[in-house]
Design a protein around this motif. Structure first.
Motif, PDB file in Angstrom:
ATOM      1  N   PRO A  39       0.942  -1.323  -0.036  1.00 32.66           N
ATOM      2  CA  PRO A  39       0.002   0.104   0.082  1.00 32.66           C
ATOM      3  C   PRO A  39       0.725   1.258   0.085  1.00 32.66           C
ATOM      4  N   LEU A  40       2.123   1.229   0.530  1.00 33.88           N
ATOM      5  CA  LEU A  40       2.913   2.423   0.570  1.00 33.88           C
ATOM      6  C   LEU A  40       3.595   2.649  -1.085  1.00 33.88           C
ATOM      7  N   GLN A  41       3.309   1.728  -2.021  1.00 35.77           N
ATOM      8  CA  GLN A  41       3.810   2.137  -3.173  1.00 35.77           C
ATOM      9  C   GLN A  41       3.233   3.436  -3.972  1.00 35.77           C
ATOM     10  N   LEU A  42       1.988   3.632  -3.606  1.00 36.36           N
ATOM     11  CA  LEU A  42       1.357   4.939  -4.009  1.00 36.36           C
ATOM     12  C   LEU A  42       1.941   6.297  -3.300  1.00 36.36           C
ATOM     13  N   PRO A  43       2.304   6.480  -2.106  1.00 35.57           N
ATOM     14  CA  PRO A  43       2.798   7.345  -1.842  1.00 35.57           C
ATOM     15  C   PRO A  43       4.041   7.567  -2.157  1.00 35.57           C
ATOM     16  N   ALA A  44       4.802   6.313  -2.210  1.00 37.18           N
ATOM     17  CA  ALA A  44       6.231   6.322  -2.473  1.00 37.18           C
ATOM     18  C   ALA A  44       6.414   7.023  -3.891  1.00 37.18           C
ATOM     19  N   GLY A  45       5.575   6.550  -4.766  1.00 39.52           N
ATOM     20  CA  GLY A  45       5.666   6.807  -6.085  1.00 39.52           C
ATOM     21  C   GLY A  45       5.285   8.418  -6.156  1.00 39.52           C
ATOM     22  N   TRP A  46       4.476   9.036  -5.348  1.00 34.35           N
ATOM     23  CA  TRP A  46       4.148  10.406  -5.457  1.00 34.35           C
ATOM     24  C   TRP A  46       5.370  11.082  -5.144  1.00 34.35           C
ATOM     25  N   ILE A  47       6.109  10.655  -3.936  1.00 33.56           N
ATOM     26  CA  ILE A  47       7.260  11.270  -3.396  1.00 33.56           C
ATOM     27  C   ILE A  47       8.344  11.268  -4.599  1.00 33.56           C
ATOM     28  N   ALA A  48       8.672   9.840  -5.111  1.00 38.46           N
ATOM     29  CA  ALA A  48       9.768  10.124  -5.924  1.00 38.46           C
ATOM     30  C   ALA A  48       9.692  11.021  -7.012  1.00 38.46           C
ATOM     31  N   GLN A  49       8.464  11.518  -7.363  1.00 41.83           N
ATOM     32  CA  GLN A  49       8.113  12.215  -8.478  1.00 41.83           C
ATOM     33  C   GLN A  49       8.503  13.701  -8.160  1.00 41.83           C
ATOM     34  N   ARG A  50       8.435  13.976  -6.694  1.00 40.39           N
ATOM     35  CA  ARG A  50       8.376  15.339  -6.229  1.00 40.39           C
ATOM     36  C   ARG A  50       9.540  15.761  -5.260  1.00 40.39           C
ATOM     37  N   MET A  51      10.150  14.925  -4.907  1.00 45.38           N
ATOM     38  CA  MET A  51      11.187  15.176  -3.668  1.00 45.38           C
ATOM     39  C   MET A  51      12.710  14.766  -4.188  1.00 45.38           C
ATOM     40  N   ASP A  52      13.613  15.365  -3.701  1.00 46.43           N
ATOM     41  CA  ASP A  52      14.998  14.717  -3.701  1.00 46.43           C
ATOM     42  C   ASP A  52      15.374  13.530  -3.459  1.00 46.43           C
ATOM     43  N   LEU A  92      11.677   0.827  -5.727  1.00 50.51           N
ATOM     44  CA  LEU A  92      11.506   0.954  -7.189  1.00 50.51           C
ATOM     45  C   LEU A  92      11.022   2.012  -7.752  1.00 50.51           C
ATOM     46  N   PRO A  93       9.873   2.841  -7.079  1.00 46.33           N
ATOM     47  CA  PRO A  93       9.583   4.158  -7.514  1.00 46.33           C
ATOM     48  C   PRO A  93      10.940   5.136  -7.892  1.00 46.33           C
ATOM     49  N   CYS A  94      11.789   5.147  -7.016  1.00 47.60           N
ATOM     50  CA  CYS A  94      12.842   6.040  -7.061  1.00 47.60           C
ATOM     51  C   CYS A  94      13.885   5.441  -8.282  1.00 47.60           C
ATOM     52  N   ASN A  95      14.002   4.249  -8.303  1.00 47.75           N
ATOM     53  CA  ASN A  95      14.755   3.593  -9.467  1.00 47.75           C
ATOM     54  C   ASN A  95      14.121   4.211 -10.687  1.00 47.75           C
ATOM     55  N   SER A  96      12.961   4.095 -10.903  1.00 49.44           N
ATOM     56  CA  SER A  96      12.260   4.025 -12.045  1.00 49.44           C
ATOM     57  C   SER A  96      12.073   5.630 -12.623  1.00 49.44           C
ATOM     58  N   GLN A  97      12.123   6.435 -11.821  1.00 51.89           N
ATOM     59  CA  GLN A  97      12.218   7.947 -11.975  1.00 51.89           C
ATOM     60  C   GLN A  97      13.548   8.099 -12.588  1.00 51.89           C
ATOM     61  N   LEU A  98      14.459   7.743 -11.918  1.00 52.92           N
ATOM     62  CA  LEU A  98      15.999   8.000 -12.165  1.00 52.92           C
ATOM     63  C   LEU A  98      16.185   7.589 -13.549  1.00 52.92           C
ATOM     64  N   LEU A  99      15.851   6.425 -13.984  1.00 50.91           N
ATOM     65  CA  LEU A  99      16.325   5.931 -15.221  1.00 50.91           C
ATOM     66  C   LEU A  99      15.364   6.309 -16.179  1.00 50.91           C
ATOM     67  N   ALA A 100      14.190   6.680 -15.958  1.00 50.93           N
ATOM     68  CA  ALA A 100      13.231   7.173 -17.083  1.00 50.93           C
ATOM     69  C   ALA A 100      13.590   8.497 -17.552  1.00 50.93           C
ATOM     70  N   THR A 101      14.193   9.198 -16.486  1.00 53.71           N
ATOM     71  CA  THR A 101      14.898  10.695 -16.708  1.00 53.71           C
ATOM     72  C   THR A 101      16.274  10.655 -17.145  1.00 53.71           C
ATOM     73  N   GLY A 102      16.992   9.688 -16.724  1.00 53.86           N
ATOM     74  CA  GLY A 102      18.477   9.621 -17.083  1.00 53.86           C
ATOM     75  C   GLY A 102      19.191   8.780 -17.921  1.00 53.86           C
ATOM     76  N   SER A 103      18.201   7.856 -18.504  1.00 60.50           N
ATOM     77  CA  SER A 103      18.753   6.946 -19.525  1.00 60.50           C
ATOM     78  C   SER A 103      17.971   6.711 -20.827  1.00 60.50           C
ATOM     79  N   PRO A 104      18.764   6.949 -21.924  1.00 58.85           N
ATOM     80  CA  PRO A 104      17.913   6.895 -23.213  1.00 58.85           C
ATOM     81  C   PRO A 104      17.406   5.507 -23.498  1.00 58.85           C
ATOM     82  N   GLU A 105      16.494   5.243 -24.365  1.00 58.87           N
ATOM     83  CA  GLU A 105      15.882   3.900 -24.613  1.00 58.87           C
ATOM     84  C   GLU A 105      16.747   2.850 -24.895  1.00 58.87           C
TER      85      GLU A 105
END
Length: 424
Positions: A77-90, A133-146
């Motif tokens: 259940p904490l994946q949803l708030p964790a995803g929100w945080i990963a999108q907005r915080m350091d 995993l939300p932090c990993n996904s945000q980092l790789l989506a922004t920092g790694s080309p396809e």
């Protein structure tokens, strides 16, 4: 409005988050992989210790199933708030705080003496690990080309295999000589050593901007057919992976009579195959895409093949003797290695930098209900039937459903065209 465009098209509008000009450094990717490795060592230690804990605390298979799934009661259940945080915080501080929480909870498990205390601490391990995993996904989506994303996810996925391999081998041998409590204490305290290199390496390279809080909502993600297909596929793959991660030690010891030491060696080898396969298939997918092959065809072909192959191996394992079971489990691990890098790369491609953290938060929420259901359901099946046949058969059927989700429900692996922001 169309849900998506061809993979080569850019995501609509500029990114609502600052990113480093050169993307993520290899050091940061390796530290992310190390964090996943630590993640899976700490979450998997209970499974390795399960035969000893069950005997010492006199727990039933159903109680062990509850304990093995307790991590997911908080994690999911904490994946949803964790995803929100990963999108907005350091992310550097979010990741560091999460690792500190789960490491201290793991170390504290060394002093518990009853079912309730163990249940409580396992839930806290889930609290800390929910951000990874939300932090990993945000980092790789922004920092790694396809064309580099498969390899990056492959290296991160190494932790999914080597974490359990290390925890099972060294944890099992440590437990055999010194007991399970010392293993929890050692692994939990050692995990804290990751914090300094992470904070040092990410001082200037990790994304530090703020996402536009009005950009992408969870409701907008839920309207995407691909999000439901990816979430169902993730659930099904996790069902198989978590079945193996949580019940492999007990299966080898109780069903086939292996000693704790031999179980540790066999389990480590199975998880090692999983890790090696993930790196190889992640690298291979990038090479194919760089050579001009369709992202959609490459990602789907590999992940569907992995789901079908692992289903076949576990179906066969349901009625096999000791040696064939070990060989089939190793083959299933190789097929699972096809799945892990692709399922994260697919999410990052579909969501793009504007939504990758939240997309993974949603996908991982649905996907990790498997972590609650698979261990608990397996415990009930074992208590009622006294054998593993039906447990393996159920997992095989779920994996076949996952192949359908990745191959059919997701129409194409290509970026979603999100609505443009007002200022774009």
């Amino acid at each position: 409005m169309r849900a998506s465009v061809h993979a080569k098209s850019a995501v609509a509008g500029p990114l609502a988050m600052e990113r480093p000009a050169k993307g993520l450094s290899p050091r940061v990717v390796w530290l992310m992989a190390l964090a996943v490795f630590i993640n899976y060592v700490d979450r998997g230690t209970l499974a390795t210790a399960a035969p000893l804990i069950q005997d010492e605390l006199k727990l039933s298979s159903t109680q062990m199933g509850i304990l093995l799934s307790a991590f997911f009661w908080s994690y999911t259940p904490l994946q949803l708030p964790a995803g929100w945080i990963a999108q907005r915080m350091d992310i550097r501080y979010v990741y560091a705080a999460g690792l500190a929480i789960w490491s201290l909870a793991t170390a504290s498990t060394a002093v518990v003496s009853g079912f309730i205390a163990l249940l409580f601490l396992r839930a806290w391990v889930g609290v800390g690990e929910s951000v990874a995993l939300p932090c990993n996904s945000q980092l790789l989506a922004t920092g790694s080309p396809e064309h580099e994303r498969g390899k990056a996810n492959g290296w991160v996925s190494v932790g999914f295999g080597l974490g359990p391999a290390f925890g099972t081998l060294f944890g099992g041998l440590l437990m055999a000589h010194y007991g399970w409590r010392l293993a929890f204490l050692a692994f939990g305290l050692a995990s804290l050593g990751w914090l300094w290199p992470w904070l040092s390496a990410t001082r200037s390279t990790v994304i530090k901007g703020r996402a536009d809080t009005h950009s992408i909502s969870y409701l907008m993600i839920l309207r995407q057919r691909a999000a439901w297909g990816a979430s169902l596929g993730h659930f099904c793959s996790n069902f198989g992976i978590y079945f193996v991660l949580t019940w492999l030690p007990l299966y080898l010891v109780k069903a086939h009579g292996f000693s704790v030491q031999r179980m540790a060696i066999i389990g480590a080898a199975v998880y090692g195959v999983y890790a090696a396969s993930g790196v190889l298939l992640g690298w291979m997918s990038d090479r194919l895409i760089l050579a001009g092959k369709s992202v959609n065809r490459v990602r789907k072909s590999i992940i569907v093949s992995g789901m079908l192959g692992s289903a076949m191996c576990l179906f066969l394992c349901s009625n096999a003797s000791a040696l064939p079971s070990v060989m089939l489990l190793a083959a299933a691990a190789a097929f699972f290695g096809c799945v892990s890098p692709q399922q994260f790369a697919i999410a990052q491609t579909l969501a793009g930098p504007r939504a990758a953290g939240q997309w993974m938060g949603l996908e991982n929420t649905i996907g990790n209900f498997a972590g609650i259901l698979a261990p608990f359901l397996t415990g009930i099946v074992l208590d009622r039937t006294g054998q593993y046949f039906w447990a393996f058969s159920i997992v095989g059927a779920v994996l076949l459903l996952g192949a359908l989700a990745w191959g059919v429900i997701i129409e194409r692996v290509e970026p979603v065209r999100w609505p443009r922001l007002a200022h774009e």
